[in-house]
Design a protein around this motif. Structure first.
Motif, PDB file in Angstrom:
ATOM      1  N   TYR A 290     -11.432   1.065  -4.250  1.00 19.40           N
ATOM      2  CA  TYR A 290     -11.087   1.296  -5.366  1.00 19.40           C
ATOM      3  C   TYR A 290     -11.736   1.455  -6.489  1.00 19.40           C
ATOM      4  O   TYR A 290     -12.013   1.886  -7.165  1.00 19.40           O
ATOM      5  CB  TYR A 290     -10.469  -0.239  -5.247  1.00 19.40           C
ATOM      6  CG  TYR A 290      -9.590  -0.254  -6.173  1.00 19.40           C
ATOM      7  CD1 TYR A 290      -8.244   0.561  -6.671  1.00 19.40           C
ATOM      8  CD2 TYR A 290      -9.662  -0.831  -7.442  1.00 19.40           C
ATOM      9  CE1 TYR A 290      -7.142   0.433  -7.486  1.00 19.40           C
ATOM     10  CE2 TYR A 290      -9.044  -0.761  -8.324  1.00 19.40           C
ATOM     11  CZ  TYR A 290      -7.920  -0.260  -9.046  1.00 19.40           C
ATOM     12  OH  TYR A 290      -6.665  -0.557  -9.632  1.00 19.40           O
TER      13      TYR A 290
ATOM     14  N   PHE B 120       0.899  -1.249  -0.076  1.00 15.84           N
ATOM     15  CA  PHE B 120      -0.165   0.098   0.104  1.00 15.84           C
ATOM     16  C   PHE B 120       0.895   1.399   0.459  1.00 15.84           C
ATOM     17  O   PHE B 120       0.970   2.369  -0.434  1.00 15.84           O
ATOM     18  CB  PHE B 120      -1.131  -0.022   1.092  1.00 15.84           C
ATOM     19  CG  PHE B 120      -1.483   1.202   1.242  1.00 15.84           C
ATOM     20  CD1 PHE B 120      -2.961   1.632   0.765  1.00 15.84           C
ATOM     21  CD2 PHE B 120      -1.125   2.107   2.166  1.00 15.84           C
ATOM     22  CE1 PHE B 120      -3.741   3.028   0.648  1.00 15.84           C
ATOM     23  CE2 PHE B 120      -1.710   3.384   2.711  1.00 15.84           C
ATOM     24  CZ  PHE B 120      -3.155   3.909   1.793  1.00 15.84           C
ATOM     25  N   PHE B 121       2.169   1.512   1.167  1.00 13.34           N
ATOM     26  CA  PHE B 121       2.984   2.480   0.980  1.00 13.34           C
ATOM     27  C   PHE B 121       3.643   2.718   0.030  1.00 13.34           C
ATOM     28  O   PHE B 121       3.892   3.840  -0.083  1.00 13.34           O
ATOM     29  CB  PHE B 121       3.334   2.212   2.374  1.00 13.34           C
ATOM     30  CG  PHE B 121       2.365   3.098   3.393  1.00 13.34           C
ATOM     31  CD1 PHE B 121       1.999   4.071   3.632  1.00 13.34           C
ATOM     32  CD2 PHE B 121       2.052   1.837   4.723  1.00 13.34           C
ATOM     33  CE1 PHE B 121       0.905   3.850   4.781  1.00 13.34           C
ATOM     34  CE2 PHE B 121       1.268   2.103   5.504  1.00 13.34           C
ATOM     35  CZ  PHE B 121       0.574   3.228   5.688  1.00 13.34           C
TER      36      PHE B 121
ATOM     37  N   GLU C 121       2.902   1.726  -3.523  1.00 16.32           N
ATOM     38  CA  GLU C 121       1.883   2.507  -4.668  1.00 16.32           C
ATOM     39  C   GLU C 121       1.248   4.098  -4.249  1.00 16.32           C
ATOM     40  O   GLU C 121       1.466   4.607  -4.858  1.00 16.32           O
ATOM     41  CB  GLU C 121       0.223   1.163  -4.438  1.00 16.32           C
ATOM     42  CG  GLU C 121      -0.286   1.523  -5.692  1.00 16.32           C
ATOM     43  CD  GLU C 121       0.499   0.761  -7.097  1.00 16.32           C
ATOM     44  OE1 GLU C 121       0.482   1.918  -8.219  1.00 16.32           O
ATOM     45  OE2 GLU C 121       1.329   0.317  -6.891  1.00 16.32           O
ATOM     46  N   TRP C 122       1.562   4.106  -2.747  1.00 14.35           N
ATOM     47  CA  TRP C 122       1.315   5.388  -2.236  1.00 14.35           C
ATOM     48  C   TRP C 122       1.774   6.352  -2.856  1.00 14.35           C
ATOM     49  O   TRP C 122       2.250   7.912  -2.697  1.00 14.35           O
ATOM     50  CB  TRP C 122       0.525   5.073  -0.558  1.00 14.35           C
ATOM     51  CG  TRP C 122       0.180   6.744  -0.522  1.00 14.35           C
ATOM     52  CD1 TRP C 122       1.170   7.685   0.235  1.00 14.35           C
ATOM     53  CD2 TRP C 122      -1.246   7.219   0.008  1.00 14.35           C
ATOM     54  NE1 TRP C 122      -0.206   8.239   0.470  1.00 14.35           N
ATOM     55  CE2 TRP C 122      -1.469   8.574   0.106  1.00 14.35           C
ATOM     56  CE3 TRP C 122      -2.654   6.490  -0.534  1.00 14.35           C
ATOM     57  CZ2 TRP C 122      -2.591   8.727   0.528  1.00 14.35           C
ATOM     58  CZ3 TRP C 122      -3.529   7.096  -0.366  1.00 14.35           C
ATOM     59  CH2 TRP C 122      -3.709   8.709   0.145  1.00 14.35           C
ATOM     60  N   TYR C 123       4.097   5.931  -2.432  1.00 18.32           N
ATOM     61  CA  TYR C 123       4.411   6.896  -2.523  1.00 18.32           C
ATOM     62  C   TYR C 123       5.467   6.639  -4.138  1.00 18.32           C
ATOM     63  O   TYR C 123       5.893   7.829  -3.819  1.00 18.32           O
ATOM     64  CB  TYR C 123       5.492   6.918  -0.892  1.00 18.32           C
ATOM     65  CG  TYR C 123       5.033   7.074   0.061  1.00 18.32           C
ATOM     66  CD1 TYR C 123       4.700   8.861   0.109  1.00 18.32           C
ATOM     67  CD2 TYR C 123       4.173   6.433   0.855  1.00 18.32           C
ATOM     68  CE1 TYR C 123       4.162   8.832   1.391  1.00 18.32           C
ATOM     69  CE2 TYR C 123       4.089   6.904   2.569  1.00 18.32           C
ATOM     70  CZ  TYR C 123       3.758   8.167   3.014  1.00 18.32           C
ATOM     71  OH  TYR C 123       3.281   8.457   3.689  1.00 18.32           O
TER      72      TYR C 123
ATOM     73  N   SER D 251       8.225   5.090   2.005  1.00 16.31           N
ATOM     74  CA  SER D 251       7.551   3.906   2.077  1.00 16.31           C
ATOM     75  C   SER D 251       7.928   3.192   3.595  1.00 16.31           C
ATOM     76  O   SER D 251       7.651   2.184   4.076  1.00 16.31           O
ATOM     77  CB  SER D 251       7.520   2.739   0.670  1.00 16.31           C
ATOM     78  OG  SER D 251       8.709   2.584   0.180  1.00 16.31           O
TER      79      SER D 251
END
Length: 307
Positions: free
Chosen positions: A228, A70-71, A73-75, A187
């Motif tokens: 999503y 998740f992180f 992908e997020w960052y 991340s």
């Protein structure tokens, strides 16, 4: 004589040691890897974990991996070419950590573990059940009655953290060229926050998670899939198949749905439980079938026409 002598041990988890076939010593805490049986004698944990126990360990092992992904992908940003490699590295870190954790747990050097069966919720919180036979002095019998389900997760998290600190910074520094210097390590910084949180969660709520994790998986996987699909504006099968990433996310959620269903049913009766897996695609199909009826712009336009 053994039963009569050992039955005087107070509390749920206090027991006497068995030495050379005879019970010796005073009532107290059993050594690690043992727990008091019905006769209040410390008995070694030599059983294999049940399917539900393995599913619980799998759930606890998945948590850091899902948070890593998740992180990352997020960052990572849309233009970063290193995101996929970071995803693979995170999976490699967690997989290696799981293998090493199994190898260092009894029996050492084997990908199997000895276990004491979980009998009730209090098995996870033995520190709350130290007896006071004379109502003055407390007999401390705190132990890992669910050996090794409590500590093996903490050991796994420790290995995950060590491997991440050894592998990820070098990879990110070399590969994350599309990100700024302040963004490329975010991340990893996120993991330095969520690992202590996961550790406290296991230490304090391990017993509650043991009984609740199948329902947590189902609820969270349903909610995240709906969020999503809504954020990606997926309203038809054509939208869904437009990008490979969307199909990967969908199949990942389907795997989580199946994991939750298997955990709840425990596959006690295969002929009844296996057909339940046919429900896995249900939420996604229902969302796509009803999305066009709940489109906000359509509702607003119909409301405006009504006035």
């Amino acid at each position: 004589m053994v039963v009569a002598m050992s039955s005087t041990c107070p509390g749920l988890y206090c027991g006497r040691m068995m030495v050379n076939g005879s019970v010796e010593g005073e009532c107290g805490v059993c050594p690690r890897g043992e727990r008091a049986n019905i006769q209040k004698v410390c008995q070694a944990c030599t059983e294999s974990p049940e399917l539900y126990d393995w599913l619980y360990l799998g759930f606890m092992a998945m948590l850091p991996l899902v948070l890593h992904w998740f992180f990352i992908e997020w960052y990572s940003g849309k233009k970063s070419s290193s995101a996929l490699l970071q995803h693979v590295t995170a999976m490699l870190e967690c997989s290696l950590s799981a293998v090493v954790t199994l190898l260092v747990t009894e029996p050492v050097g084997m990908l199997s573990i000895y276990s004491c069966r979980v009998q009730m919720l209090s098995d996870w919180y033995t520190m709350l059940y130290n007896p006071s036979p004379d109502y003055v002095n407390t007999l401390h019998c705190t132990q890992e009655a669910v050996y090794p389900l409590y500590t093996i997760v903490l050991i796994y998290y420790a290995f995950c953290l060590v491997l991440m600190m050894l592998l990820r910074p070098l990879l990110v520094k070399k590969m994350a060229c599309g990100l700024g210097k302040s963004d490329r390590f975010k991340s990893i910084y996120a993991a330095l926050y969520f690992f202590p949180i996961l550790t406290v969660l296991q230490a304090v709520g391990g017993g509650l998670l043991y009984y609740a994790f199948p329902y947590i998986i189902l609820v969270l996987s349903l909610v995240t899939l709906a969020v999503y699909m809504s954020a990606s504006e997926i309203q038809s099968f054509k939208n869904l198949a437009a990008k490979k990433k969307r199909l990967v996310v969908l199949f990942s959620h389907w795997l989580l749905h199946a994991y939750g269903i298997i955990s709840i049913s425990r596959l006690d009766k295969l002929e009844q439980d296996i057909p339940l897996l046919a429900l896995v695609p249900g939420p996604a199909l229902f969302y796509i079938a009803t999305a066009k009826f709940t489109e906000p712009s359509r509702i607003l336009s119909e409301g405006g026409n009504g006035h």
